[in-house]
Design a protein around this motif. Structure first.
Motif, mmCIF file in Angstrom:
data_model
loop_
_atom_site.group_PDB
_atom_site.id
_atom_site.type_symbol
_atom_site.label_atom_id
_atom_site.label_comp_id
_atom_site.label_asym_id
_atom_site.label_seq_id
_atom_site.Cartn_x
_atom_site.Cartn_y
_atom_site.Cartn_z
ATOM 1 N N VAL A 1 -26.014 -13.246 45.331
ATOM 2 C CA VAL A 1 -25.007 -13.882 44.483
ATOM 3 C C VAL A 1 -23.620 -13.691 45.081
ATOM 4 N N SER A 2 -23.352 -12.485 45.601
ATOM 5 C CA SER A 2 -22.041 -12.240 46.212
ATOM 6 C C SER A 2 -21.855 -13.051 47.490
ATOM 7 N N LEU A 3 -22.972 -13.337 48.189
ATOM 8 C CA LEU A 3 -22.869 -14.219 49.358
ATOM 9 C C LEU A 3 -22.686 -15.667 48.933
ATOM 10 N N LEU A 4 -23.330 -16.019 47.795
ATOM 11 C CA LEU A 4 -23.203 -17.387 47.298
ATOM 12 C C LEU A 4 -21.800 -17.646 46.760
ATOM 13 N N TYR A 5 -21.255 -16.661 46.067
ATOM 14 C CA TYR A 5 -19.897 -16.772 45.511
ATOM 15 C C TYR A 5 -19.063 -15.589 46.013
ATOM 16 N N PRO A 6 -18.634 -15.626 47.257
ATOM 17 C CA PRO A 6 -17.865 -14.498 47.801
ATOM 18 C C PRO A 6 -16.467 -14.432 47.180
ATOM 19 N N ILE A 7 -16.071 -13.222 46.872
ATOM 20 C CA ILE A 7 -14.721 -12.981 46.345
ATOM 21 C C ILE A 7 -13.949 -12.246 47.433
#
Length: 356
Positions: free
Chosen positions: A167-173
């Motif tokens: 998820v963090s790779l899909l939506y990186p902050i």
């Protein structure tokens, strides 16, 4: 020779003073013997009367004494009777008290019997539970018990870490370079698991973005004719990404969100199943209804009320705060949406999450 004269008093003259002739009584000698016999008889009768009188007095004294003794005994009997009556009253009162005590003891005995039965039942249940606990301990003590459970939990944590890393790779902050005055955060402090802030970065070193999109809060507080439409669209897209990421993380952690989401990209909604009076006061008067039906709030501004959209962002941050509390981390604040999401993904991907 002149006959002898015997003088004898005349009883009839005792009432009046006798004369000289009446003082003396002449008795003929031939009547003397009769007179002596009569006097002797009278003396004997007098003595007998005196004796009878004495006997009568003695009998009377004895009778009076007996009467006095009888009266004394009667008084004593009356006193004894009064004492007996008093003792009877005391005995009756004691009997009443003993009867009440017997009834109370019977009730107490019944209560104690019920308690003993309850204790026996509880003791039986406790022994059964203790046996089950011992069986569970034995089952957990082996290789297929607690150790296996720990391994499975660690595998689950690793799997959750992997899914959320995706998820963090899909939506990186990320932190973009360059200052921005209308950004969501003035600084991005990192926090430990106890919620203590370690440090913060200055404002001019950059701001947070999700998929390269800034989340600007200015349009949500004040919408005007000169507001940049593209900036509003970018904020709506960023909020849609955050809503999707929050939904995925909650499903991976198996946490039911307090405010559910209806995903729709840049036109996503957040649902409040029981809006409070305070939140309804912030909205239009049409929301003040008697029934508490679920209310949807838009996570975008296009064609929507800014107050409703700002409240939707607030609820979205509440979902993030719920997930942070689930893993034991404090929220960074009610307006720090991207910072809370970043802290959530960072903590889950750390080694502390595996040991929790």
């Amino acid at each position: 020779m002149e006959p002898d004269r015997i003088l004898s008093p005349d009883p009839s003259t005792s009432k009046s003073k006798p004369t000289e002739s009446e003082k003396e009584k002449f008795i003929e000698w031939e009547d003397y013997e009769h007179e002596v016999a009569r006097l002797w008889s009278l003396s004997s009768s007098l003595n007998e009367s005196k004796q009878k009188k004495q006997n009568f007095e003695q009998k009377l004294r004895s009778l009076i004494q007996v009467k006095e003794e009888a009266l004394s005994r009667l008084n004593k009997l009356e006193e004894m009777k009064e004492r007996v009556e008093a003792r009877k009253l005391v005995i009756e009162r004691i009997k009443g008290q003993s009867k009440v005590a017997a009834e109370n003891s019977t009730k107490e005995e019944e209560r104690l019997s019920s308690e003993v039965r309850s204790l026996l039942v509880a003791g039986t249940a406790l022994s059964v539970a203790s046996k089950q606990l011992q069986d569970s301990r034995r089952s957990l003590a082996g290789e297929r018990g607690y150790v296996r459970l720990t391994k499975l939990q660690k595998k689950l944590r690793l799997r959750q870490q992997f899914m959320i890393s995706q998820v963090s790779l899909l939506y990186p902050i990320k932190i973009s370079a360059g200052p921005s005055e209308e950004q969501e955060l003035e600084s991005f402090p990192s926090s430990s698991k106890s919620g203590n802030y370690v440090g913060s970065k200055p404002v001019n070193q950059g701001s947070l973005t999700i998929l390269g999109l800034h989340l600007t809060m200015a349009p949500f507080t004040k919408m005007s004719f000169f507001t940049d439409k593209k900036e509003v669209q970018r904020s709506a897209s960023a909020l849609g990404h955050v809503a999707h990421a929050v939904s995925l993380i909650a499903s991976y952690l198996e946490v039911p969100l307090r405010y559910s989401l209806r995903l729709g990209g840049s036109n996503s909604y957040i649902i409040d199943c029981a809006p409070s009076v305070e939140s309804s006061d912030l909205l239009s008067s049409t929301l003040l209804t008697a029934n508490t039906k679920p209310v949807e709030f838009p996570l975008f501004l296009e064609g929507q009320d800014t107050t409703r959209a700002a409240y939707a962002v607030f609820l979205l941050n509440k979902d993030l705060e719920q997930l942070l509390n689930y893993i034991g981390v404090r929220s960074l604040g009610p307006r720090h949406v991207l910072a809370n999401l970043k802290e959530l993904t960072r903590t889950i991907q750390s080694a502390e999450f595996l040991d929790s």
